[in-house]
Design a protein around this motif. Structure first.
Motif, mmCIF file in Angstrom:
data_model
loop_
_atom_site.group_PDB
_atom_site.id
_atom_site.type_symbol
_atom_site.label_atom_id
_atom_site.label_comp_id
_atom_site.label_asym_id
_atom_site.label_seq_id
_atom_site.Cartn_x
_atom_site.Cartn_y
_atom_site.Cartn_z
ATOM 1 N N LEU A 78 -17.308 -35.730 26.900
ATOM 2 C CA LEU A 78 -16.226 -36.659 25.728
ATOM 3 C C LEU A 78 -16.230 -38.149 26.367
ATOM 4 C CD1 LEU A 78 -13.044 -34.509 25.328
ATOM 5 C CD2 LEU A 78 -15.112 -34.723 23.761
ATOM 6 N N LYS A 79 -16.713 -39.040 25.612
ATOM 7 C CA LYS A 79 -16.721 -40.305 25.913
ATOM 8 C C LYS A 79 -16.649 -41.029 24.523
ATOM 9 C CE LYS A 79 -19.125 -44.037 28.478
ATOM 10 N NZ LYS A 79 -20.251 -44.288 29.271
ATOM 11 N N ILE A 80 -15.903 -42.319 24.628
ATOM 12 C CA ILE A 80 -15.962 -43.068 23.469
ATOM 13 C C ILE A 80 -16.791 -44.344 23.746
ATOM 14 C CG2 ILE A 80 -14.524 -44.822 22.249
ATOM 15 C CD1 ILE A 80 -12.080 -43.132 23.040
ATOM 16 N N ILE A 81 -17.920 -44.368 22.845
ATOM 17 C CA ILE A 81 -18.935 -45.363 22.787
ATOM 18 C C ILE A 81 -19.148 -46.265 21.658
ATOM 19 C CG2 ILE A 81 -20.248 -43.541 23.960
ATOM 20 C CD1 ILE A 81 -22.035 -43.436 21.323
ATOM 21 N N ALA A 109 -7.329 -38.636 24.765
ATOM 22 C CA ALA A 109 -6.365 -37.468 25.267
ATOM 23 C C ALA A 109 -6.442 -36.249 24.437
ATOM 24 C CB ALA A 109 -5.080 -38.183 25.692
ATOM 25 N N ARG A 110 -6.312 -36.840 23.270
ATOM 26 C CA ARG A 110 -6.179 -35.680 22.040
ATOM 27 C C ARG A 110 -7.544 -34.839 22.041
ATOM 28 N NH1 ARG A 110 -4.342 -33.336 17.748
ATOM 29 N NH2 ARG A 110 -5.556 -33.074 15.857
ATOM 30 N N ALA A 111 -8.745 -35.396 22.277
ATOM 31 C CA ALA A 111 -9.985 -34.528 22.276
ATOM 32 C C ALA A 111 -10.332 -33.723 23.576
ATOM 33 C CB ALA A 111 -11.397 -35.695 22.116
ATOM 34 N N GLU A 112 -9.616 -34.248 24.692
ATOM 35 C CA GLU A 112 -9.731 -33.561 25.796
ATOM 36 C C GLU A 112 -8.888 -32.149 25.834
ATOM 37 O OE1 GLU A 112 -8.785 -36.486 28.603
ATOM 38 O OE2 GLU A 112 -10.806 -36.938 29.111
ATOM 39 N N SER A 171 -10.123 -28.583 25.836
ATOM 40 C CA SER A 171 -9.761 -27.439 26.775
ATOM 41 C C SER A 171 -9.117 -26.084 26.382
ATOM 42 C CB SER A 171 -8.430 -28.392 27.537
ATOM 43 O OG SER A 171 -7.841 -27.204 28.784
ATOM 44 N N GLU A 172 -8.584 -26.228 24.781
ATOM 45 C CA GLU A 172 -7.994 -25.307 24.214
ATOM 46 C C GLU A 172 -9.344 -24.299 23.832
ATOM 47 O OE1 GLU A 172 -5.602 -26.740 21.225
ATOM 48 O OE2 GLU A 172 -3.907 -27.281 22.373
ATOM 49 N N ILE A 173 -10.461 -24.999 23.299
ATOM 50 C CA ILE A 173 -11.323 -24.233 22.824
ATOM 51 C C ILE A 173 -12.219 -23.297 23.961
ATOM 52 C CG2 ILE A 173 -13.910 -24.477 22.209
ATOM 53 C CD1 ILE A 173 -12.698 -26.874 20.345
ATOM 54 N N ILE A 174 -12.359 -24.045 25.384
ATOM 55 C CA ILE A 174 -12.921 -23.646 26.443
ATOM 56 C C ILE A 174 -12.025 -22.155 26.801
ATOM 57 C CG2 ILE A 174 -13.404 -23.662 28.852
ATOM 58 C CD1 ILE A 174 -14.232 -26.782 28.018
ATOM 59 N N GLU A 175 -10.832 -22.391 26.967
ATOM 60 C CA GLU A 175 -9.788 -21.437 27.377
ATOM 61 C C GLU A 175 -9.847 -19.948 26.314
ATOM 62 O OE1 GLU A 175 -6.096 -23.061 27.997
ATOM 63 O OE2 GLU A 175 -6.636 -24.403 29.427
ATOM 64 N N SER A 176 -10.168 -20.411 25.217
ATOM 65 C CA SER A 176 -10.019 -19.563 24.168
ATOM 66 C C SER A 176 -11.454 -18.429 24.394
ATOM 67 C CB SER A 176 -10.143 -19.815 22.712
ATOM 68 O OG SER A 176 -11.378 -20.367 22.361
ATOM 69 N N GLY A 177 -12.414 -18.838 25.077
ATOM 70 C CA GLY A 177 -13.641 -17.996 25.125
ATOM 71 C C GLY A 177 -14.333 -18.101 24.040
ATOM 72 N N LYS A 178 -13.956 -18.733 23.021
ATOM 73 C CA LYS A 178 -14.735 -18.496 21.765
ATOM 74 C C LYS A 178 -16.021 -19.571 21.848
ATOM 75 C CE LYS A 178 -11.344 -17.178 18.535
ATOM 76 N NZ LYS A 178 -10.542 -17.564 17.260
ATOM 77 N N PRO A 179 -17.114 -19.491 21.314
ATOM 78 C CA PRO A 179 -18.394 -20.383 21.258
ATOM 79 C C PRO A 179 -17.848 -21.419 20.612
ATOM 80 C CG PRO A 179 -18.787 -18.206 20.320
ATOM 81 C CD PRO A 179 -17.633 -18.149 20.410
ATOM 82 N N SER A 227 -17.754 -24.855 18.556
ATOM 83 C CA SER A 227 -18.089 -25.131 17.321
ATOM 84 C C SER A 227 -17.890 -26.750 16.905
ATOM 85 C CB SER A 227 -17.499 -24.218 16.123
ATOM 86 O OG SER A 227 -17.620 -24.953 14.737
ATOM 87 N N ILE A 228 -18.748 -27.464 16.597
ATOM 88 C CA ILE A 228 -18.503 -28.909 16.281
ATOM 89 C C ILE A 228 -17.638 -28.909 15.206
ATOM 90 C CG2 ILE A 228 -20.875 -29.267 15.423
ATOM 91 C CD1 ILE A 228 -18.637 -31.853 17.612
ATOM 92 N N HIS A 229 -17.984 -28.132 14.327
ATOM 93 C CA HIS A 229 -17.279 -28.375 12.926
ATOM 94 C C HIS A 229 -15.700 -27.954 13.144
ATOM 95 C CE1 HIS A 229 -15.724 -26.613 8.996
ATOM 96 N NE2 HIS A 229 -16.325 -27.594 8.643
ATOM 97 N N ASP A 230 -15.431 -26.988 14.031
ATOM 98 C CA ASP A 230 -13.958 -26.597 14.009
ATOM 99 C C ASP A 230 -13.228 -27.682 15.207
ATOM 100 O OD1 ASP A 230 -14.319 -24.370 12.853
ATOM 101 O OD2 ASP A 230 -14.490 -23.095 14.427
ATOM 102 N N PHE A 231 -14.171 -28.129 15.976
ATOM 103 C CA PHE A 231 -13.721 -29.415 16.980
ATOM 104 C C PHE A 231 -13.362 -30.576 15.979
ATOM 105 C CE2 PHE A 231 -14.096 -33.041 19.541
ATOM 106 C CZ PHE A 231 -13.313 -32.952 20.498
ATOM 107 N N LYS A 232 -14.451 -31.126 15.322
ATOM 108 C CA LYS A 232 -14.108 -32.033 14.673
ATOM 109 C C LYS A 232 -12.971 -31.817 13.460
ATOM 110 C CE LYS A 232 -16.701 -34.987 11.285
ATOM 111 N NZ LYS A 232 -18.044 -35.198 10.642
ATOM 112 N N SER A 233 -12.830 -30.779 12.825
ATOM 113 C CA SER A 233 -11.796 -30.449 11.782
ATOM 114 C C SER A 233 -10.651 -30.627 12.280
ATOM 115 C CB SER A 233 -11.855 -29.221 10.936
ATOM 116 O OG SER A 233 -13.135 -29.221 10.503
ATOM 117 N N LYS A 234 -10.193 -29.967 13.787
ATOM 118 C CA LYS A 234 -8.866 -30.122 14.473
ATOM 119 C C LYS A 234 -8.795 -31.685 14.769
ATOM 120 C CE LYS A 234 -8.955 -25.162 16.068
ATOM 121 N NZ LYS A 234 -9.085 -24.503 17.061
ATOM 122 N N PHE A 235 -9.626 -32.077 15.283
ATOM 123 C CA PHE A 235 -9.442 -33.545 15.695
ATOM 124 C C PHE A 235 -9.302 -34.532 14.760
ATOM 125 C CE2 PHE A 235 -11.191 -37.769 16.771
ATOM 126 C CZ PHE A 235 -10.580 -38.071 18.095
#
Length: 400
Positions: A4-7, A70-73, A77-85, A87-95
């Motif tokens: 993750l990085k802001i550019i 901070a929110r993105a991180e 972290s939650e996605i990695i801990e869940s063990g699920k693949p 998904s940029i779509h799910d990540f973007k929607s939640k973010f």
């Protein structure tokens, strides 16, 4: 590379001359999420990923960026801990705080309603059929991100186990793929999660093998010649269906639904000009004397054939009116083929198959057959005529 990085996204310049500030998400591939902020290159600290002191209110803006990161991180972290693949779509929607889930079955309901409003009744019925069979395969709520190779292969096995023909399974999978494509266009699924095989990724699910039982049934050349002298005077109740079939045949295997919708406006300077409903492609066919003879027998004030003269105006009712007419037409064709002692029963599609077969048997080049049938690519034409060519080779083998 940091996940993750802001550019400052310099590949795009806004109308105010600034570049957008975006969150770069790297998870096997770079993706970017807009943060609704922008800056000039001179106002940006590339190393820190923050607004520089040259930007007005830079401290307040940087505080916002720190909160975004901070929110993105936390989400990552939650996605990695869940063990699920991932998904940029799910990540973007939640973010972005827009993680309301649209299920596959829910989107099917939505598409059915949309297509009915668009008066595309045939396509709406396809999606209704897909929804019904998917509900039987797997009930409950599941998302487009849950559709992967395992899901689709399981769906295929389910359909075959219940006795569906390969061609029917191919139909369901083709409809499902169209639904997934529309979901991607509406950003319900990230393109990277596309579950179907493409030329760039052949390891995904493919249903090309499900067309093996394709079996077009043209009238053999000798039966086609016999049909021309069918004793119609002995069977006057079959006159209309017989004439319609001959017209379909001479109009390059015209589709029955398109025939129903032909009007006097489709007659232009000795040609039949119409747009095929299935493909939206324009056809222009020279009208022969035999075709004119049939048109003159049935032409009304509006339609060339009287099938829609008393049809209801509501799109759904009109669709079923045509379907009923098609069933009656096929019933008459079945009787005609029985009277003639043909090996296979005739249907409305026999006209298209027979027209194609005549071209094949007369050695018409494949590109010309492609043009006559209106196929978008030559591969479709080659697949279409392969069966006819094989039958001719079988006849040659008989001499060995």
């Amino acid at each position: 590379m940091s996940a993750l990085k802001i550019i400052l996204y310099k590949n795009k310049k806004l109308s105010n001359g600034e570049n957008p500030v975006r969150l770069r998400v790297y998870f096997g591939k770079e993706r970017y999420i807009s943060l609704g902020m922008s800056a000039k290159p001179t106002e940006w600290n590339e190393k820190q990923g923050r607004f520089s002191a040259k930007c007005s209110n830079y401290e307040a803006k940087n505080a916002i960026l720190r909160n975004h990161l901070a929110r993105a991180e936390q989400l990552l972290s939650e996605i990695i801990e869940s063990g699920k693949p991932f998904s940029i779509h799910d990540f973007k929607s939640k973010f972005q705080g827009n993680d309301k889930k649209i299920t596959v079955l829910g989107f099917l309901d939505q598409r059915v309603t949309e297509l009915i409003h668009e008066k595309s009744i045939g396509n709406s019925n396809k999606y209704k059929q897909l929804r019904s069979i998917l509900q039987q395969y797997k009930s409950g709520e599941y998302l487009f991100s849950d559709i992967d190779y395992t899901f689709l292969k399981g769906f295929e096995s389910f359909l075959l186990a219940r006795g569906s023909k390969k061609s029917n399974v191919h139909f369901y999978m083709r409809t499902f793929r169209a639904l997934v494509n529309e979901a991607i266009r509406r950003e319900l699924l990230d393109a990277e999660e596309y579950p179907f095989a493409t030329q760039f990724n052949k390891n995904k699910y493919s249903f090309a093998h499900l067309k093996n039982d394709y079996d077009p049934k043209p009238l053999p050349m000798d039966e086609l010649e016999r049909l021309k002298v069918f004793p119609i005077h002995q069977y006057p109740h079959l006159q209309h269906s017989y004439d319609v079939f001959i017209f379909l045949l001479r109009a390059r295997g015209l589709n029955f639904v398109d025939l129903c919708n032909l009007t006097v406006e489709n007659l232009v300077a000795g040609r039949l000009n119409y747009i095929r409903q299935k493909t939206g492609k324009l056809y222009s066919i020279k009208i022969t004397s035999e075709m004119y003879e049939i048109i003159n027998k049935y032409q009304g004030e509006l339609y060339l054939f009287p099938i829609l003269d008393d049809a209801p105006t509501k799109a759904s009712a009109r669709y079923w009116h045509v379907r009923k007419a098609l069933r009656l037409f096929n019933k008459d064709l079945k009787e005609i083929s029985a009277i003639m002692g043909f090996k296979k029963k005739m249907t409305s599609y026999t006209a298209r198959y027979s027209y194609t077969n005549v071209l094949v048997q007369n050695n018409v080049p494949v590109p010309l057959i492609q043009q006559a049938l209106g196929h978008a690519n030559i591969a479709t034409t080659q697949h279409y005529i392969k069966k006819f060519a094989n039958e001719e080779v079988d006849k040659v083998d008989a001499f060995i």
